[in-house]
Write a protein that holds these residues in place. Sequence first.
Motif, PDB file in Angstrom:
ATOM      1  N   ARG A  63       4.913  40.379 178.160  1.00 20.61           N
ATOM      2  CA  ARG A  63       4.824  39.767 176.836  1.00 20.61           C
ATOM      3  C   ARG A  63       5.724  40.525 175.861  1.00 20.61           C
ATOM      4  O   ARG A  63       5.588  41.730 175.691  1.00 20.61           O
ATOM      5  N   THR A  64       6.640  39.787 175.234  1.00 20.48           N
ATOM      6  CA  THR A  64       7.588  40.411 174.323  1.00 20.48           C
ATOM      7  C   THR A  64       8.104  39.369 173.340  1.00 20.48           C
ATOM      8  O   THR A  64       7.870  38.174 173.515  1.00 20.48           O
ATOM      9  N   GLN A  65       8.798  39.817 172.328  1.00 18.50           N
ATOM     10  CA  GLN A  65       9.460  38.920 171.385  1.00 18.50           C
ATOM     11  C   GLN A  65      10.820  38.531 171.963  1.00 18.50           C
ATOM     12  O   GLN A  65      11.505  39.364 172.544  1.00 18.50           O
ATOM     13  N   LEU A  66      11.204  37.295 171.769  1.00 19.13           N
ATOM     14  CA  LEU A  66      12.531  36.837 172.171  1.00 19.13           C
ATOM     15  C   LEU A  66      13.470  37.112 171.005  1.00 19.13           C
ATOM     16  O   LEU A  66      13.250  36.625 169.904  1.00 19.13           O
ATOM     17  N   ILE A  67      14.503  37.914 171.237  1.00 24.33           N
ATOM     18  CA  ILE A  67      15.347  38.373 170.140  1.00 24.33           C
ATOM     19  C   ILE A  67      16.754  37.811 170.223  1.00 24.33           C
ATOM     20  O   ILE A  67      17.299  37.357 169.221  1.00 24.33           O
ATOM     21  N   VAL A  87      11.803  28.807 169.938  1.00 25.10           N
ATOM     22  CA  VAL A  87      11.542  30.198 170.292  1.00 25.10           C
ATOM     23  C   VAL A  87      10.158  30.565 169.777  1.00 25.10           C
ATOM     24  O   VAL A  87       9.881  30.442 168.587  1.00 25.10           O
ATOM     25  N   LYS A  88       9.279  30.981 170.674  1.00 29.65           N
ATOM     26  CA  LYS A  88       7.950  31.413 170.273  1.00 29.65           C
ATOM     27  C   LYS A  88       8.048  32.895 169.918  1.00 29.65           C
ATOM     28  O   LYS A  88       7.944  33.770 170.771  1.00 29.65           O
ATOM     29  N   SER A  89       8.272  33.157 168.649  1.00 30.56           N
ATOM     30  CA  SER A  89       8.457  34.516 168.159  1.00 30.56           C
ATOM     31  C   SER A  89       8.203  34.482 166.662  1.00 30.56           C
ATOM     32  O   SER A  89       8.378  33.449 166.020  1.00 30.56           O
ATOM     33  N   SER A  90       7.810  35.599 166.093  1.00 33.39           N
ATOM     34  CA  SER A  90       7.499  35.597 164.661  1.00 33.39           C
ATOM     35  C   SER A  90       8.763  35.523 163.819  1.00 33.39           C
ATOM     36  O   SER A  90       9.019  34.521 163.165  1.00 33.39           O
ATOM     37  N   HIS A  92      11.623  37.896 164.830  1.00 36.60           N
ATOM     38  CA  HIS A  92      12.589  38.735 165.527  1.00 36.60           C
ATOM     39  C   HIS A  92      13.805  37.968 166.042  1.00 36.60           C
ATOM     40  O   HIS A  92      14.880  38.513 166.190  1.00 36.60           O
ATOM     41  N   TYR A  93      13.643  36.712 166.327  1.00 41.09           N
ATOM     42  CA  TYR A  93      14.697  35.896 166.923  1.00 41.09           C
ATOM     43  C   TYR A  93      15.847  35.584 165.968  1.00 41.09           C
ATOM     44  O   TYR A  93      16.923  35.183 166.406  1.00 41.09           O
ATOM     45  N   SER A 115       1.663  32.675 161.425  1.00 38.79           N
ATOM     46  CA  SER A 115       2.852  33.114 160.696  1.00 38.79           C
ATOM     47  C   SER A 115       2.613  33.140 159.199  1.00 38.79           C
ATOM     48  O   SER A 115       3.302  33.842 158.476  1.00 38.79           O
TER      49      SER A 115
END
Length: 156
Positions: A63-67, A87-90, A92-93, A115
């Motif tokens: 589990r990680t952020q997609l950047i 992109v499922k990320s807060s 960071h992407y 969010s």
Amino acid sequence: MYRRSIRLGSKCGPTSAGPLDLDVEVTGVVDNHTGGAWGGRIPMGLSVWLRTGGIDIAVCSIRTQLIERDSLTGLGIDLDGKRLIVVKSSNHYQTGFRPGSDALWHVNSPGALPSDFSSLPYTKRDTNYYPRVQNPWAEDGTPPTILFGGKTVTAN
């Protein structure tokens, strides 16, 4: 490539939506996959590229952020010509996906941490903060107090 039925999602807790049952084509598999992160690499573990109904899906075991985009292209997904990349990320992407994009949309979906921080039911701080309150400063100019690191401090 091969086809398989999978159950995807709903692993983060009771606020997650239910899982999706999908028939997918497994298009790519990368063991010890990594993704770019501000000049470095972050581990993504065993990662797969799935396709269903014309939609490409990347799934990683860590589990990680997609950047950055190479998290997807490193699996073999060609992003050129895609009309929509989700992109499922807060946040960071944005560094890796904003260049070359016509638009970025932030979506507040259900889950463990929305969010929209103004919707959180805070129990350890007052609710006098932006964006919940347009101007959190008192009318007399006194700055608000906030709980930070377990201590109450005055904003300045």
